[in-house]
Motif scaffolding. Structure first.
Motif, PDB file in Angstrom:
ATOM      1  N   ASP A   1       0.723  -1.213  -0.007  1.00 32.27           N
ATOM      2  CA  ASP A   1       0.111  -0.048  -0.037  1.00 32.27           C
ATOM      3  C   ASP A   1       0.892   1.197  -0.143  1.00 32.27           C
ATOM      4  O   ASP A   1       2.147   1.080   0.067  1.00 32.27           O
ATOM      5  CB  ASP A   1      -0.986  -0.173   1.115  1.00 32.27           C
ATOM      6  CG  ASP A   1      -2.006  -1.245   1.119  1.00 32.27           C
ATOM      7  OD1 ASP A   1      -2.451  -1.256   0.007  1.00 32.27           O
ATOM      8  OD2 ASP A   1      -2.285  -1.771   2.248  1.00 32.27           O
ATOM      9  N   ARG A   2       0.063   2.429   0.120  1.00 34.07           N
ATOM     10  CA  ARG A   2       0.803   3.460   0.151  1.00 34.07           C
ATOM     11  C   ARG A   2       2.064   3.629   0.986  1.00 34.07           C
ATOM     12  O   ARG A   2       1.819   3.204   2.357  1.00 34.07           O
ATOM     13  CB  ARG A   2      -0.208   4.660   0.424  1.00 34.07           C
ATOM     14  CG  ARG A   2       0.067   6.004   0.307  1.00 34.07           C
ATOM     15  CD  ARG A   2      -1.105   6.680   0.586  1.00 34.07           C
ATOM     16  NE  ARG A   2      -0.642   8.047   1.355  1.00 34.07           N
ATOM     17  CZ  ARG A   2      -0.230   9.023   0.822  1.00 34.07           C
ATOM     18  NH1 ARG A   2      -0.517   9.360  -0.516  1.00 34.07           N
ATOM     19  NH2 ARG A   2      -0.023  10.168   1.661  1.00 34.07           N
ATOM     20  N   LEU A   3       2.974   4.014   0.586  1.00 33.70           N
ATOM     21  CA  LEU A   3       4.182   4.026   1.413  1.00 33.70           C
ATOM     22  C   LEU A   3       4.790   5.455   2.021  1.00 33.70           C
ATOM     23  O   LEU A   3       4.520   6.200   1.408  1.00 33.70           O
ATOM     24  CB  LEU A   3       5.536   3.305   0.696  1.00 33.70           C
ATOM     25  CG  LEU A   3       5.324   1.980   0.246  1.00 33.70           C
ATOM     26  CD1 LEU A   3       6.443   1.611  -0.961  1.00 33.70           C
ATOM     27  CD2 LEU A   3       5.642   0.970   1.103  1.00 33.70           C
ATOM     28  N   LYS A   4       5.502   5.128   3.135  1.00 37.28           N
ATOM     29  CA  LYS A   4       5.834   6.573   3.618  1.00 37.28           C
ATOM     30  C   LYS A   4       6.961   7.086   2.630  1.00 37.28           C
ATOM     31  O   LYS A   4       7.923   6.089   2.312  1.00 37.28           O
ATOM     32  CB  LYS A   4       6.374   6.389   4.872  1.00 37.28           C
ATOM     33  CG  LYS A   4       5.876   7.482   5.912  1.00 37.28           C
ATOM     34  CD  LYS A   4       6.368   7.066   7.357  1.00 37.28           C
ATOM     35  CE  LYS A   4       6.418   8.292   8.190  1.00 37.28           C
ATOM     36  NZ  LYS A   4       7.845   9.106   7.944  1.00 37.28           N
TER      37      LYS A   4
ATOM     38  N   GLN B   1      18.631   1.844 -13.710  1.00 38.61           N
ATOM     39  CA  GLN B   1      18.949   0.544 -14.045  1.00 38.61           C
ATOM     40  C   GLN B   1      19.330  -0.406 -13.103  1.00 38.61           C
ATOM     41  O   GLN B   1      19.106  -1.750 -13.060  1.00 38.61           O
ATOM     42  CB  GLN B   1      20.271   0.666 -15.187  1.00 38.61           C
ATOM     43  CG  GLN B   1      19.921   1.184 -16.538  1.00 38.61           C
ATOM     44  CD  GLN B   1      20.855   1.806 -17.255  1.00 38.61           C
ATOM     45  OE1 GLN B   1      21.972   2.105 -16.760  1.00 38.61           O
ATOM     46  NE2 GLN B   1      20.840   1.617 -18.605  1.00 38.61           N
ATOM     47  N   GLY B   2      19.987   0.207 -12.042  1.00 41.91           N
ATOM     48  CA  GLY B   2      20.172  -0.595 -10.972  1.00 41.91           C
ATOM     49  C   GLY B   2      18.978  -1.116 -10.270  1.00 41.91           C
ATOM     50  O   GLY B   2      18.854  -2.294  -9.743  1.00 41.91           O
ATOM     51  N   LEU B   3      17.681  -0.611 -10.548  1.00 39.94           N
ATOM     52  CA  LEU B   3      16.639  -1.020  -9.812  1.00 39.94           C
ATOM     53  C   LEU B   3      15.899  -2.200 -10.404  1.00 39.94           C
ATOM     54  O   LEU B   3      15.333  -3.284  -9.974  1.00 39.94           O
ATOM     55  CB  LEU B   3      15.420   0.192  -9.791  1.00 39.94           C
ATOM     56  CG  LEU B   3      15.552   1.069  -8.543  1.00 39.94           C
ATOM     57  CD1 LEU B   3      14.762   2.260  -9.031  1.00 39.94           C
ATOM     58  CD2 LEU B   3      15.466   0.690  -7.107  1.00 39.94           C
ATOM     59  N   ASN B   4      16.064  -2.056 -12.066  1.00 44.74           N
ATOM     60  CA  ASN B   4      15.771  -3.397 -12.720  1.00 44.74           C
ATOM     61  C   ASN B   4      16.509  -4.762 -12.238  1.00 44.74           C
ATOM     62  O   ASN B   4      16.144  -5.732 -12.210  1.00 44.74           O
ATOM     63  CB  ASN B   4      16.161  -3.122 -14.010  1.00 44.74           C
ATOM     64  CG  ASN B   4      14.839  -2.045 -14.824  1.00 44.74           C
ATOM     65  OD1 ASN B   4      13.841  -2.703 -14.453  1.00 44.74           O
ATOM     66  ND2 ASN B   4      15.257  -1.147 -15.266  1.00 44.74           N
ATOM     67  N   LYS B   5      18.040  -4.160 -12.063  1.00 32.38           N
ATOM     68  CA  LYS B   5      18.811  -5.396 -11.678  1.00 32.38           C
ATOM     69  C   LYS B   5      18.633  -6.186 -10.340  1.00 32.38           C
ATOM     70  O   LYS B   5      18.373  -7.377 -10.323  1.00 32.38           O
ATOM     71  CB  LYS B   5      20.269  -4.875 -11.512  1.00 32.38           C
ATOM     72  CG  LYS B   5      21.435  -5.854 -11.857  1.00 32.38           C
ATOM     73  CD  LYS B   5      22.668  -5.174 -12.365  1.00 32.38           C
ATOM     74  CE  LYS B   5      23.546  -6.038 -11.944  1.00 32.38           C
ATOM     75  NZ  LYS B   5      24.827  -5.657 -11.101  1.00 32.38           N
ATOM     76  N   ARG B   6      18.072  -5.142  -9.635  1.00 34.42           N
ATOM     77  CA  ARG B   6      17.549  -5.715  -8.126  1.00 34.42           C
ATOM     78  C   ARG B   6      16.503  -6.469  -8.210  1.00 34.42           C
ATOM     79  O   ARG B   6      16.461  -7.608  -7.651  1.00 34.42           O
ATOM     80  CB  ARG B   6      17.537  -4.602  -7.277  1.00 34.42           C
ATOM     81  CG  ARG B   6      18.811  -4.247  -6.451  1.00 34.42           C
ATOM     82  CD  ARG B   6      18.637  -2.977  -5.486  1.00 34.42           C
ATOM     83  NE  ARG B   6      17.539  -2.928  -4.491  1.00 34.42           N
ATOM     84  CZ  ARG B   6      17.103  -1.978  -4.060  1.00 34.42           C
ATOM     85  NH1 ARG B   6      17.318  -0.754  -4.240  1.00 34.42           N
ATOM     86  NH2 ARG B   6      15.967  -2.118  -2.979  1.00 34.42           N
TER      87      ARG B   6
ATOM     88  N   ALA C   1       9.247 -10.406   0.785  1.00 34.76           N
ATOM     89  CA  ALA C   1       8.846  -9.917  -0.336  1.00 34.76           C
ATOM     90  C   ALA C   1       8.350  -8.768  -0.303  1.00 34.76           C
ATOM     91  O   ALA C   1       8.513  -7.549  -1.041  1.00 34.76           O
ATOM     92  CB  ALA C   1       7.662 -10.989  -1.124  1.00 34.76           C
ATOM     93  N   LYS C   2       7.475  -8.290   0.896  1.00 33.15           N
ATOM     94  CA  LYS C   2       6.729  -6.972   1.095  1.00 33.15           C
ATOM     95  C   LYS C   2       8.034  -6.037   1.107  1.00 33.15           C
ATOM     96  O   LYS C   2       8.096  -4.920   0.860  1.00 33.15           O
ATOM     97  CB  LYS C   2       5.902  -6.801   2.150  1.00 33.15           C
ATOM     98  CG  LYS C   2       4.606  -7.290   2.014  1.00 33.15           C
ATOM     99  CD  LYS C   2       3.561  -7.068   2.635  1.00 33.15           C
ATOM    100  CE  LYS C   2       2.237  -7.166   2.327  1.00 33.15           C
ATOM    101  NZ  LYS C   2       1.169  -6.819   3.278  1.00 33.15           N
TER     102      LYS C   2
ATOM    103  N   SER D   1       8.871  -2.946  -0.690  1.00 33.52           N
ATOM    104  CA  SER D   1       8.829  -1.388  -0.314  1.00 33.52           C
ATOM    105  C   SER D   1      10.170  -0.738  -0.555  1.00 33.52           C
ATOM    106  O   SER D   1       9.963   0.552  -0.943  1.00 33.52           O
ATOM    107  CB  SER D   1       8.725  -1.479   1.010  1.00 33.52           C
ATOM    108  OG  SER D   1       7.385  -2.230   1.437  1.00 33.52           O
ATOM    109  N   SER D   2      11.175  -1.297  -0.499  1.00 34.04           N
ATOM    110  CA  SER D   2      12.419  -0.772  -0.629  1.00 34.04           C
ATOM    111  C   SER D   2      12.705  -0.465  -1.907  1.00 34.04           C
ATOM    112  O   SER D   2      13.184   0.815  -2.382  1.00 34.04           O
ATOM    113  CB  SER D   2      13.570  -1.624  -0.115  1.00 34.04           C
ATOM    114  OG  SER D   2      14.635  -1.521  -0.661  1.00 34.04           O
ATOM    115  N   LEU D   3      12.296  -1.185  -3.004  1.00 35.07           N
ATOM    116  CA  LEU D   3      12.389  -0.961  -4.275  1.00 35.07           C
ATOM    117  C   LEU D   3      11.484   0.295  -4.697  1.00 35.07           C
ATOM    118  O   LEU D   3      11.954   1.058  -5.438  1.00 35.07           O
ATOM    119  CB  LEU D   3      12.074  -2.283  -5.289  1.00 35.07           C
ATOM    120  CG  LEU D   3      13.043  -3.157  -5.350  1.00 35.07           C
ATOM    121  CD1 LEU D   3      12.079  -4.390  -5.860  1.00 35.07           C
ATOM    122  CD2 LEU D   3      14.066  -2.765  -6.123  1.00 35.07           C
TER     123      LEU D   3
END
Ligand code: MSP
Length: 471
Positions: free
Chosen positions: A365-368, A400-405, A422-423, A427-429
């Motif tokens: 859901d909506r993240l801080k 690009q780093g996010l795709n890799k992660r 997984a959550k 959330s971190s991504l």
């Protein structure tokens, strides 16, 4: 809020807006968005240069009354700037009554540095300027920009005495009181300054009638540079108003071909008026098409609208802000443009789709929202050095780093083993994407807004159609 001022060159209105003009506006817009994000209120001027014999002739050729011609063409530029997603605060036309009146007042104030003389010299009709004998020799008598032979011209003109302030200008450039980016262009200009002749600033009325009358001399009209350059301060209200809140400008953006006027004639005018010099001049390179200068005679001019129509505005901004260097020449080809579009679709479009889909599946859901900078000065340093395209590269490598992660951390697999993990991963991504997205807003404001709308919503939904559909 601190106030600041950025200016763009004002194009002649005898043609349609082209890719070169777009470069001025995109760079100005990016700088403005950057400074605003740092808490500075930025006034951004744009405008049109509407006097001179070429414009007069063009109107006559088309059988249109010259005022109607410039009205129509100035409007094209205003619409063009808006079509690039560029927000200017002031638009100046050199045929505005306010500009003309103020320009005449400026001329009068400069009278100690203006003299009447007869001049004979080599003149480029394309550049509308005289050149030195040295340049004539170096270019074999032909203007490298216009591919037209220089002509010998002799007439009564008023001159602005550049020699009055040469030493002072040299000093300002050497000490970076007036900083020119890139440095190699400053060096080039310092060489040119040595031999820079006084500059003709008027033409006989019988030669050119479409211009601002020279105060106190009915036989002459102002020609090009005093009329054009003064726009940067007449729009602020000079000399009637105190302009010290905005002047000196933070940055004046120009193409490399007009740097010499902005670094030579303009400082002479400012010093003559007792005004401070601008802090920075950013000279960008030229846009070529398939490695060649755009020209109607070669027939290789590509209208910006044609490019924007193909895939929309964001891919256009992406290409010219990331794949064109801020300070060097840059080339456009349709092949490179398609490759750039695919990169945008694969790196960013897919990321948004993929991440939003995973978030929806896993109930994120909506993240801080995250706060703070994470580039620790590197990004700022590049922006402040006017390396906008490499600053953009930094943001792109984050994307690009996010795709890799995602590929490596496999949140879909995590979801099967341990939903909490997984959550946390998703959330971190999302948080990291939203941080990158703040920077993306400086270059691709529309897409950045779409990304915020997806990931800052109460519940995350992937966009109904991909941001950058495949052809
Ligand atoms: N009217 C003058 C500027 C007066 S500013 C006080 C003028 N007009 S222009 O229409 O020829 O150019 C406007 C801007 O577009 C300038 O910054 C110029 O350098 C830039 N470009 C024109 N052709 C260009 C390319 N092919 N590539 C990149 N920019 C170029 O000069």
């Amino acid at each position: 809020m601190k106030e600041s001022y950025i200016t763009t060159a004002i194009p002649y209105v005898n043609g349609n807006p082209h890719l070169g003009h777009a470069m001025d506006y995109l760079l100005a817009d990016t700088l403005r968005r950057y400074m605003m994000s740092r808490g500075v209120n930025v006034r951004l001027q744009a405008g049109t240069d509407e006097h001179g014999s070429k414009i007069f002739k063009k109107a006559a050729e088309q059988g249109v009354e010259v005022q109607a011609y410039v009205d129509q063409n100035s409007q094209k530029f205003q619409d063009f700037i808006k079509s690039l997603g560029v927000e200017y605060t002031d638009f100046v036309r050199t045929t505005d009554a306010d500009h003309m009146r103020r320009c005449q007042a400026i001329w009068k104030k400069l009278s100690d540095h203006i003299y009447k003389g007869s001049y004979e010299g080599w003149y480029c009709e394309g550049c509308e300027c005289f050149i030195t004998d040295k340049e004539y020799g170096e270019n074999d008598g032909v203007c490298p920009d216009h591919k037209k032979p220089y002509v010998k011209l002799s007439e009564e003109n008023y001159y602005l005495r550049i020699s009055d302030f040469k030493d002072r200008i040299r000093e300002a450039l050497e000490s970076d009181e007036l900083k020119i980016t890139p440095t190699f262009r400053k060096k080039e200009f310092l060489n040119l300054l040595k031999d820079m002749p006084d500059v003709s600033v008027s033409r006989p009325k019988e030669q050119v009638e479409w211009g601002i009358p020279v105060p106190g001399d009915d036989s002459q009209v102002m020609y090009v540079w005093i009329d054009a350059l003064s726009n940067y301060i007449t729009i602020l209200g000079y000399p009637e108003k105190d302009i010290s809140e905005f002047w000196p400008a933070h940055t004046q953006i120009v193409g490399k071909d007009i740097l010499r006027f902005h670094a030579g004639i303009w400082p002479t005018m400012l010093l003559g008026l007792g005004l401070p010099l601008p802090n920075n001049i950013l000279a960008h390179g030229f846009i070529t098409v398939n490695g060649e200068k755009m020209s109607k005679s070669i027939g290789n001019v590509i209208a910006p609208e044609e490019i924007i129509e193909k895939h929309g505005l964001t891919p256009f901004r992406y290409y010219f802000l990331r794949h064109a260097s801020t300070t060097d020449d840059a080339d456009f080809t349709w092949d490179k443009y398609e490759a750039s579009y695919n990169e945008l679709a694969n790196d960013l479009g897919n990321l948004v789709q993929r991440l939003a889909t995973l978030c929806k599946k896993n109930g994120i859901d909506r993240l801080k929202l995250p706060t703070g900078d994470y580039h620790e000065g590197e990004f700022d340093e590049k922006m402040q050095n006017y390396e906008f395209n490499t600053a953009f590269d930094l943001i792109w490598s984050d994307i690009q780093g996010l795709n890799k992660r995602i590929d490596e951390e496999k949140p879909w697999a995590l979801a099967k083993e341990d939903p909490a993990k997984a959550k946390a991963c998703l959330s971190s991504l999302v948080r990291d994407l939203l941080v990158a997205n703040k920077y993306l807003a400086l270059f691709l404001p529309d897409t950045s807004k779409q990304i915020s709308e997806v990931f800052e919503a109460e519940s995350i939904e992937p966009p109904k159609s991909p941001l950058f559909p495949k052809n």
